[in-house]
Design an enzyme around this catalytic site. Structure first.
Site, PDB file in Angstrom:
ATOM      1  N   LEU A   1     -16.550  -5.050 -47.362  1.00 20.12           N
ATOM      2  CA  LEU A   1     -15.580  -4.177 -48.039  1.00 20.12           C
ATOM      3  C   LEU A   1     -14.965  -3.205 -47.041  1.00 20.12           C
ATOM      4  CD1 LEU A   1     -17.040  -3.247 -51.548  1.00 20.12           C
ATOM      5  CD2 LEU A   1     -15.106  -4.683 -50.987  1.00 20.12           C
ATOM      6  N   HIS A   2     -14.138  -3.732 -46.137  1.00 18.65           N
ATOM      7  CA  HIS A   2     -13.392  -2.881 -45.215  1.00 18.65           C
ATOM      8  C   HIS A   2     -12.136  -2.399 -45.931  1.00 18.65           C
ATOM      9  CE1 HIS A   2     -10.454  -6.058 -44.363  1.00 18.65           C
ATOM     10  NE2 HIS A   2     -11.480  -6.879 -44.440  1.00 18.65           N
ATOM     11  N   ALA A   3     -11.229  -1.791 -45.217  1.00 18.10           N
ATOM     12  CA  ALA A   3     -10.094  -1.085 -45.816  1.00 18.10           C
ATOM     13  C   ALA A   3      -9.312  -1.861 -46.873  1.00 18.10           C
ATOM     14  CB  ALA A   3      -9.153  -0.601 -44.719  1.00 18.10           C
TER      15      ALA A   3
ATOM     16  N   ASP B   1     -10.424 -12.091 -46.705  1.00 15.86           N
ATOM     17  CA  ASP B   1     -10.151 -12.245 -45.281  1.00 15.86           C
ATOM     18  C   ASP B   1      -9.825 -13.690 -44.910  1.00 15.86           C
ATOM     19  OD1 ASP B   1     -10.653  -9.492 -44.667  1.00 15.86           O
ATOM     20  OD2 ASP B   1     -12.776  -9.926 -44.988  1.00 15.86           O
TER      21      ASP B   1
END
Length: 91
Positions: A16-18, A89
């Site tokens: 859970l990146h940006a 992603d």
């Protein structure tokens, strides 16, 4: 009606990146009901807070528990669980 919870496994290959955190937090905010997310047995954070979500340090394959309370909680958790299990992603 008591709060309902659901545990899901993170699908995004970079966690859970940006970008996925923003999508998740926005959807939680739009649900219009209180929703929290917790990693493993850690303290829950407001799911509508992008900073809180990123601060959890969630990686691919980690499990998180969503908890919602209010009208539409089941539908909100369905939508959020789908966002979390999708690999945002992937090319």
């Amino acid at each position: 009606m008591p709060p309902i919870s659901r545990t899901v496994r993170i699908g995004s290959s970079h966690g859970l990146h940006a970008r996925p955190a923003k999508l998740f937090a926005q959807a939680a905010k739009e649900a219009g009901i209180p929703i929290t997310v917790a990693k493993d047995s850690g303290a829950p954070v407001n799911a509508a807070s992008i900073l809180g979500v990123i601060a959890l340090g969630v990686e691919q394959g980690d499990y998180v528990t969503l908890t919602a309370d209010g009208d539409g909680a089941e539908a909100a958790l369905d939508q959020l669980a789908e966002l979390l299990t999708t690999d945002h992603d992937a090319a």
